[in-house]
Design an enzyme around this catalytic site. Structure first.
Site, PDB file in Angstrom:
ATOM      1  N   HIS A 149      -7.440  -6.312  -1.444  1.00  0.00           N
ATOM      2  CA  HIS A 149      -6.596  -5.372  -2.171  1.00  0.00           C
ATOM      3  C   HIS A 149      -6.682  -3.930  -1.682  1.00  0.00           C
ATOM      4  O   HIS A 149      -5.675  -3.249  -1.559  1.00  0.00           O
ATOM      5  CB  HIS A 149      -6.972  -5.430  -3.650  1.00  0.00           C
ATOM      6  CG  HIS A 149      -6.195  -4.505  -4.532  1.00  0.00           C
ATOM      7  ND1 HIS A 149      -4.822  -4.546  -4.602  1.00  0.00           N
ATOM      8  CD2 HIS A 149      -6.586  -3.516  -5.381  1.00  0.00           C
ATOM      9  CE1 HIS A 149      -4.409  -3.616  -5.460  1.00  0.00           C
ATOM     10  NE2 HIS A 149      -5.449  -2.972  -5.933  1.00  0.00           N
TER      11      HIS A 149
ATOM     12  N   ARG B 297     -14.034  -4.668 -10.541  1.00  0.00           N
ATOM     13  CA  ARG B 297     -13.355  -5.689  -9.750  1.00  0.00           C
ATOM     14  C   ARG B 297     -14.300  -6.530  -8.902  1.00  0.00           C
ATOM     15  O   ARG B 297     -14.091  -7.730  -8.751  1.00  0.00           O
ATOM     16  CB  ARG B 297     -12.309  -5.024  -8.863  1.00  0.00           C
ATOM     17  CG  ARG B 297     -11.199  -4.465  -9.703  1.00  0.00           C
ATOM     18  CD  ARG B 297     -10.218  -3.660  -8.918  1.00  0.00           C
ATOM     19  NE  ARG B 297      -9.174  -3.181  -9.825  1.00  0.00           N
ATOM     20  CZ  ARG B 297      -8.209  -2.361  -9.462  1.00  0.00           C
ATOM     21  NH1 ARG B 297      -8.139  -1.906  -8.224  1.00  0.00           N
ATOM     22  NH2 ARG B 297      -7.309  -1.980 -10.328  1.00  0.00           N
TER      23      ARG B 297
ATOM     24  N   LEU C 229      -4.773   5.820  -7.371  1.00  0.00           N
ATOM     25  CA  LEU C 229      -3.659   6.769  -7.453  1.00  0.00           C
ATOM     26  C   LEU C 229      -4.217   8.183  -7.569  1.00  0.00           C
ATOM     27  O   LEU C 229      -3.679   9.130  -7.002  1.00  0.00           O
ATOM     28  CB  LEU C 229      -2.768   6.435  -8.654  1.00  0.00           C
ATOM     29  CG  LEU C 229      -1.914   5.168  -8.506  1.00  0.00           C
ATOM     30  CD1 LEU C 229      -1.193   4.847  -9.811  1.00  0.00           C
ATOM     31  CD2 LEU C 229      -0.903   5.329  -7.383  1.00  0.00           C
TER      32      LEU C 229
ATOM     33  N   GLY D 172       0.263  11.629   1.305  1.00  0.00           N
ATOM     34  CA  GLY D 172       1.006  12.404   2.295  1.00  0.00           C
ATOM     35  C   GLY D 172       2.027  13.313   1.653  1.00  0.00           C
ATOM     36  O   GLY D 172       2.199  14.474   2.048  1.00  0.00           O
TER      37      GLY D 172
END
Lengths: 250, 587
Positions: free
Chosen positions: B352, B285, B392, B15
């Site tokens: 997660h 993962r 990220l 955002g």
């Protein structure tokens, strides 16, 4: 300390204009709880220690791992994060919860810390990049400098330093250690330092660095162990040098 | 035309980046956030952000980053947007570096890189083990600069309730509520971006922050937006189970040499290294979480007979650990008590990240014109499994796409939202006010927080690492029962000031709707792909299931349709981590 239940005494307040009052709770003990998980239990069964129905206690929290800064409160008189306040490590009973006292209360333990963000504006706590477009690799930066600057950059604007600072109060305009620390941080960055003088100007006026009384409570209160007093001492040097320069070359 | 206005909902990395990009194009932004934006959940990301900078002389390339991401995601992601993201990554990192992120450095002062899961080359830029916090702060600072310049107005402590959609089906603004005064208000905007993050709270305990309810995404899903690939939920292999949440222990711990083990026949057993010799502890993962689950739950070999295995860093130099992983070592020490430099950490998988999310086109626009979504709340970049340190990146990158795309959209608008008939705003405002008033009057016998706990427990039990169709069916029935019981809530707090219980009750409704999307999406998908694993259907089935799930809301529950995946750049191949990636290219 082993206990059957956790006894909490909470300073509550329904809204900014109403008077605060105390309410006590007894929550069944489980191992490995923290203050936040005890408050969560109260929500599931909002009954006070006298067995009377009450409203769930209002408080702020978010990450629950001490990186967001939301859940600051006074726990047994000490400003700290509620998430990292482990019940098994608190010997006192009852455990007393109060909102931070230097900020306006919104409700119960929830407070308004907007002023801290306003102070970040005042000291221009940002690197004034020309824009967010790609200009290729940024300036080289020595890892040694990066390591201490990184320590400063972990400030989560939680308010514990201001709460513990005797010079930060209703009578003073002191911007406090958190904003000062940011000045040192941005003055260390290869691009940020290009606006060094503007930031020093901002902290050399009223409410600035001279308001610090060197009580040194801030560094002790900081949950991130940021060397706030070192930052302030360094800024003292920076402002003296800059003040001299300003006087010589005006 | 009147002054253009964009609303961004969510002040996390995505955002904030979208805000910066829109403002740089000269459009003012109203920024809404539940919390002061600096406290957004992006601050919890630890290990780093991927970009093929190749500062370590390993011959890394953006193409390899792209291939690892597609392969790691088990080929479910549409490929062109992922390629664009990987191509843009180095430039984005340079920008963040200029903005003052305290990235760790090489001895000559350049950006250092470390290894992460599912890859063979060092590609992860990092700032100690608090990279998300550092990136978030840099964006927060830039947005503060723009706020100071009058281009951004923040509404912190406001909750998004719904989009305002006009009779032509165009998004014209939002309805939001002040969490202190409880005022519900309509806000006009020419384009709206939801950057509202994941939905870990649906599972009760996860690594997510408490604001990550998915409530905003669910609200627009209930207004007609498609929710895509809901069944793909990442279970992080290494978290520290807790009473209030599960605390993430970053994948970077393994990237820096950490080893996973448990005792077998009285001796340490490094099962990941044994089962996956090519990648060892750095398998993706989904693979690592399944292996730990198998060792603990199926084989009963967890540490002390509990659902825990060791994440061991004790063979590493303590000073190195403090410098590279200080952030997570501090968390483990503070919340557990043991010193990870001396004693192996005890960890177990935890919910997660949500690979799925709001369905958007490649400009991040939803099927409702003017309504956009970016960051974890979209579905775009990770396919069936996200690689570590790509979140990220996708958060930032999607913001750089959505911001300018909204400006382009506005420039093409024939009618400004300010000129749209007020009745559309009044209608939606009334709907939200009535919903609020109804909840405030609820005087049944159920407690919303207890219902939430029940939902979290059953979702964690049945819709995580291993999935069985009969249990998924039972879970959906339970969710429907919880929806019925939701109507019997006693609100306990009838205050018209700072009422958290009433807001939570609204979020709970929205969470229950999304929980059904996740559960039924999983029930329908009879294959195993990435994070979605069914022992009854253990193989990936490209013929039938190489497609995107799209859930559409109806009052009777979600209706599903499916969409082809764009695999135009890399041909799908089997995904195996016991051998090197190159060995799979000939299959």
């Amino acid at each position: 300390m082993t206990r059957e239940y956790i006894h909490l005494k909470i300073k509550r307040q329904d809204n900014p204009d109403s008077a605060p009052y105390w309410e006590e709770f007894k929550v069944p003990y489980k191992p490995n709880m923290n203050v936040v998980s005890v408050l969560m239990e109260i929500r599931k069964n909002p009954v006070n220690a006298n067995g009377q129905k009450t409203t769930p206690v209002v408080w702020e929290c978010n990450c629950l791992e001490e990186v967001c800064g939301a859940c600051s409160m006074r726990i047994n008189g000490v400003p700290r994060q509620a998430c990292s306040a482990l019940i098994d490590k608190i010997d006192k009973s009852p455990i007393i919860l109060e909102p931070l006292s230097k900020f306006p209360v919104i409700r119960d333990l929830q407070i308004d810390r907007q002023i801290m963000f306003d102070y970040l504006k005042k000291v221009k706590a940002w690197v004034n990049v020309d824009g967010s477009w790609d200009l290729g690799p940024g300036p080289l930066f020595p890892e040694k400098t990066r390591q201490w600057a990184y320590q400063l950059s972990r400030c989560m604007t939680c308010g514990c330093c201001l709460e513990s600072c005797p010079n930060y109060n209703e009578k003073s305009a002191f911007i406090g250690p958190q904003a000062l620390n940011q000045v040192r941080l941005f003055n260390a960055h290869p691009i940020g330092k290009m606006d060094k003088e503007k930031r020093l100007d901002a902290i050399m006026g009223p409410g600035g660095i001279t308001e610090c009384g060197n009580a040194q409570n801030c560094a002790k209160a900081c949950p991130k162990e940021i060397p706030l007093t070192v930052s302030i001492a360094d800024l003292n040097k920076q402002t003296v040098l800059y003040g001299l320069k300003r006087w010589l070359y005006k | 035309m009147a002054e253009k206005k964009i609303i961004v909902v969510g002040g996390g990395l995505s955002g904030l980046m979208a805000t910066i990009k829109a403002v740089e194009r000269g459009v003012k932004v109203d920024l809404f956030s539940l919390v002061p934006v600096k406290r957004s959940h992006s601050c919890c990301a630890q290990g780093g952000i991927n970009a093929a900078l190749d500062t370590k002389g390993e011959g890394d390339s953006t193409w390899e980053h792209f291939d690892d991401t597609i392969y790691g995601g088990d080929f479910l992601a549409n490929q062109p947007p992922v390629k664009n993201m990987c191509d843009a990554a180095p430039g984005l990192i340079y920008t963040m570096d200029r903005m003052g992120v305290m990235f760790s450095r090489t001895p000559e002062g350049r950006l250092d890189l470390r290894l992460f899961g599912g890859v063979k080359k060092r590609r992860t830029v990092f700032a100690g083990a608090t990279t998300g916090q550092q990136l978030l702060y840099a964006c927060d600072e830039q947005v503060r600069k723009w706020e100071d310049a009058g281009m951004v107005k923040k509404y912190e402590g406001w909750e998004f309730l719904s989009a305002v959609i006009d009779d032509q089906g165009v998004c014209r603004g939002i309805i939001a509520q002040d969490l202190a005064t409880m005022e519900i208000r309509a806000f006009v905007a020419d384009a709206v971006l939801l950057a509202t993050g994941g939905a870990g709270m649906i599972y009760g305990k996860s690594t997510n922050s408490v604001i990550n309810t998915g409530s905003a995404a669910s609200a627009v899903y209930q207004q007609g937006v498609y929710y895509a690939n809901g069944e793909f939920v990442q279970i992080h292999p290494t978290a520290m189970p807790g009473d209030d949440k599960n605390r993430l222990m970053s994948e970077s711990a393994r990237g820096e040499g950490g080893r996973i083990w448990t005792y077998k026949d009285g001796k340490p057993w490094y099962f990941l290294e044994e089962w996956y010799p090519a990648y060892g502890n750095l398998v993706p993962r989904d693979i690592a979480a399944r292996a730990i689950f198998k060792v603990c739950v199926e084989m009963g070999l967890g540490v002390d007979g509990e659902n825990k295995v060791y994440l061991d860093l004790t063979h590493k130099d303590p000073e190195f650990l403090d410098n590279r992983l200080g952030g997570i070592i501090e968390i483990y020490e503070k919340f557990h008590g043991d010193d990870p430099r001396k004693v192996p950490m005890k960890i177990f998988p935890s919910v997660h990240y949500f690979m799925g999310g709001i369905h958007v086109d490649w400009n991040h626009q939803t099927c409702i014109p003017g309504l956009f979504a970016s960051g974890e709340c979209d579905y775009m970049y990770h396919g069936a499994n996200r690689l570590g340190a790509n979140s990220l990146l996708s958060a930032l990158y999607s913001g750089t796409v959505a911001g300018p795309a909204m400006v382009d959209y506005i420039e093409g608008l024939s009618k400004s939202s300010k000129d749209v008939d007020k009745k559309h705003f009044e209608r939606e405002l009334k709907r939200q006010q009535e919903w609020h008033d109804k909840i405030l009057k609820m005087n049944g016998y159920e407690n919303p927080y207890k219902l939430h706990e029940e939902m979290g427990d059953i979702m964690t039990e049945n819709v995580t690492v291993v999935r069985y169709n009969d249990r998924l069916k039972a879970t959906d029935e339970k969710l429907q029962e919880l929806i019925q019981r939701w109507h019997k809530i006693n609100i306990e707090d009838t205050s018209s000031w700072g009422n958290q219980a009433v807001m939570f009750t609204k979020q709970l409704w929205n969470m229950l709707q999304l929980a059904r999307v996740i559960t039924l999406g999983a029930l329908n998908r009879n294959e195993s792909r990435g994070a979605h694993y069914k022992p009854e259907f253990p193989e990936r089935d490209d013929e039938n299931w190489l497609k995107t799930t799209k859930a559409k809301y109806t009052p009777d529950g979600p209706v599903f349709e499916y969409e082809e995946v764009d695999t135009s750049l890399i041909k799908p191949r089997p995904r195996k981590y016991d051998v090197d990636k190159e060995a799979t290219m000939n299959d």
